[in-house]
Design a protein around this motif. Sequence first.
Motif, mmCIF file in Angstrom:
data_model
loop_
_atom_site.group_PDB
_atom_site.id
_atom_site.type_symbol
_atom_site.label_atom_id
_atom_site.label_comp_id
_atom_site.label_asym_id
_atom_site.label_seq_id
_atom_site.Cartn_x
_atom_site.Cartn_y
_atom_site.Cartn_z
ATOM 1 N N GLY A 175 0.793 -1.226 0.000
ATOM 2 C CA GLY A 175 0.000 0.000 0.000
ATOM 3 C C GLY A 175 0.824 1.273 0.000
ATOM 4 O O GLY A 175 0.271 2.356 0.210
ATOM 5 N N ALA A 176 2.133 1.165 -0.218
ATOM 6 C CA ALA A 176 2.985 2.359 -0.254
ATOM 7 C C ALA A 176 2.535 3.288 -1.376
ATOM 8 O O ALA A 176 2.090 2.837 -2.436
ATOM 9 N N ARG A 177 2.653 4.581 -1.141
ATOM 10 C CA ARG A 177 2.294 5.555 -2.165
ATOM 11 C C ARG A 177 3.153 6.793 -2.023
ATOM 12 O O ARG A 177 3.806 7.003 -1.002
ATOM 13 N N GLU A 178 3.162 7.605 -3.072
ATOM 14 C CA GLU A 178 3.935 8.834 -3.073
ATOM 15 C C GLU A 178 3.040 10.028 -2.788
ATOM 16 O O GLU A 178 1.913 10.095 -3.269
ATOM 17 N N ILE A 179 3.558 10.964 -2.011
ATOM 18 C CA ILE A 179 2.846 12.209 -1.767
ATOM 19 C C ILE A 179 3.818 13.366 -2.004
ATOM 20 O O ILE A 179 5.037 13.211 -1.831
ATOM 21 N N PRO A 180 3.319 14.529 -2.399
ATOM 22 C CA PRO A 180 4.201 15.677 -2.633
ATOM 23 C C PRO A 180 4.935 16.089 -1.356
ATOM 24 O O PRO A 180 4.448 15.882 -0.236
ATOM 25 N N ARG A 181 6.092 16.695 -1.539
ATOM 26 C CA ARG A 181 6.929 17.114 -0.415
ATOM 27 C C ARG A 181 6.165 17.975 0.588
ATOM 28 O O ARG A 181 6.264 17.773 1.797
ATOM 29 N N LYS A 182 5.372 18.932 0.104
ATOM 30 C CA LYS A 182 4.662 19.828 1.022
ATOM 31 C C LYS A 182 3.636 19.065 1.855
ATOM 32 O O LYS A 182 3.443 19.370 3.039
ATOM 33 N N ASP A 183 2.962 18.073 1.258
ATOM 34 C CA ASP A 183 2.007 17.263 2.019
ATOM 35 C C ASP A 183 2.725 16.393 3.048
ATOM 36 O O ASP A 183 2.234 16.191 4.170
ATOM 37 N N TYR A 184 3.872 15.884 2.647
ATOM 38 C CA TYR A 184 4.655 15.071 3.582
ATOM 39 C C TYR A 184 5.059 15.894 4.802
ATOM 40 O O TYR A 184 4.972 15.427 5.941
ATOM 41 N N ARG A 185 5.498 17.105 4.557
ATOM 42 C CA ARG A 185 5.947 17.933 5.680
ATOM 43 C C ARG A 185 4.803 18.254 6.630
ATOM 44 O O ARG A 185 5.024 18.371 7.848
ATOM 45 N N ILE A 186 3.599 18.391 6.124
ATOM 46 C CA ILE A 186 2.444 18.604 6.992
ATOM 47 C C ILE A 186 2.209 17.366 7.851
ATOM 48 O O ILE A 186 2.004 17.465 9.072
ATOM 49 N N GLN A 187 2.234 16.187 7.211
ATOM 50 C CA GLN A 187 2.053 14.944 7.968
ATOM 51 C C GLN A 187 3.169 14.751 8.989
ATOM 52 O O GLN A 187 2.929 14.297 10.110
ATOM 53 N N LEU A 188 4.400 15.091 8.598
ATOM 54 C CA LEU A 188 5.529 14.942 9.507
ATOM 55 C C LEU A 188 5.371 15.848 10.723
ATOM 56 O O LEU A 188 5.581 15.416 11.866
ATOM 57 N N ALA A 189 4.997 17.104 10.503
ATOM 58 C CA ALA A 189 4.826 18.042 11.617
ATOM 59 C C ALA A 189 3.777 17.531 12.595
ATOM 60 O O ALA A 189 3.945 17.620 13.823
ATOM 61 N N ASP A 190 2.675 16.987 12.078
ATOM 62 C CA ASP A 190 1.639 16.430 12.948
ATOM 63 C C ASP A 190 2.158 15.206 13.700
ATOM 64 O O ASP A 190 1.877 15.025 14.892
ATOM 65 N N ALA A 191 2.930 14.351 12.996
ATOM 66 C CA ALA A 191 3.432 13.130 13.623
ATOM 67 C C ALA A 191 4.405 13.433 14.750
ATOM 68 O O ALA A 191 4.426 12.735 15.775
ATOM 69 N N LEU A 192 5.201 14.464 14.587
ATOM 70 C CA LEU A 192 6.176 14.803 15.619
ATOM 71 C C LEU A 192 5.516 15.239 16.925
ATOM 72 O O LEU A 192 6.134 15.176 17.992
ATOM 73 N N LYS A 193 4.253 15.650 16.842
ATOM 74 C CA LYS A 193 3.519 16.062 18.034
ATOM 75 C C LYS A 193 2.835 14.878 18.733
ATOM 76 O O LYS A 193 2.333 15.028 19.847
ATOM 77 N N ALA A 194 2.792 13.733 18.068
ATOM 78 C CA ALA A 194 2.068 12.585 18.606
ATOM 79 C C ALA A 194 2.790 11.989 19.803
ATOM 80 O O ALA A 194 4.022 11.997 19.888
ATOM 81 N N ASP A 195 2.018 11.460 20.722
ATOM 82 C CA ASP A 195 2.559 10.818 21.924
ATOM 83 C C ASP A 195 2.759 9.344 21.618
ATOM 84 O O ASP A 195 1.867 8.516 21.824
ATOM 85 N N ALA A 196 3.929 9.006 21.113
ATOM 86 C CA ALA A 196 4.232 7.624 20.742
ATOM 87 C C ALA A 196 5.581 7.233 21.334
ATOM 88 O O ALA A 196 6.452 8.077 21.528
#
Length: 221
Positions: A175-196
């Motif tokens: 299920g891997a897929r490609e996303i544009p750099r700007k979308d990735y950075r949004i997802q990354l910023a949200d992920a860095l805030k997650a409590d994991a």
Amino acid sequence: MEMLELTPDMLLRAYAIGVFPMAEDRDDPELFWVDPRLRGIIPLDDFHIPRRLQRTIRSGRFHVTFDHAFEEVIESCAEATEVRPRTWINDRIVTLYTSLFHMRHAHSVECWHDGELAGGLYGVSLGGAFFGESMFSRKRDASKVALVHLVARLRRCGFVLLDAQFTTDHLNQFGAREIPRKDYRIQLADALKADASFDPEADGEDPGRLLETLGFRRELP
């Protein structure tokens, strides 16, 4: 771009803004930054496991562990093979990521067969993001089984982003897929805030329960 003074802390800061290092070749001592225009990700909530691989997992052929043999895994990923005559993992990569492992920011998944390391993968954890780096197999399906166990562990531990860096035919089946750099950075910023928090203490889950945890029902006779 050569990075003479690259440290583990600098490496973590680079991951936090979406870039990572690579070498041109195993024997090339220099590193350069990579920031793909299209970023490969594996959605954790839409992970696919091919039916044949489900049967392999249920067979219990492999014993799976976490963080038991990090250095052996990364060195195995760096080895040249007939299928992969060149790799991007040089000695500096091995040293840097081994340091991250001792800082509990890098982790490995190992697949064992008859007591021998048959395959595995390693990557970096930061917040709720896991950055997959490389995988290897010495037995058929070993790295794929490691990936399935990784996804189950990430979901259980609260991770929200699995970065694959680039897509390949090997990863597309999951299920891997490609996303544009700007979308990735949004997802990354949200992920860095997650409590994991990656939990390396327990071994891989029971094969049947593992698949059910990921939403795959037990096959009918």
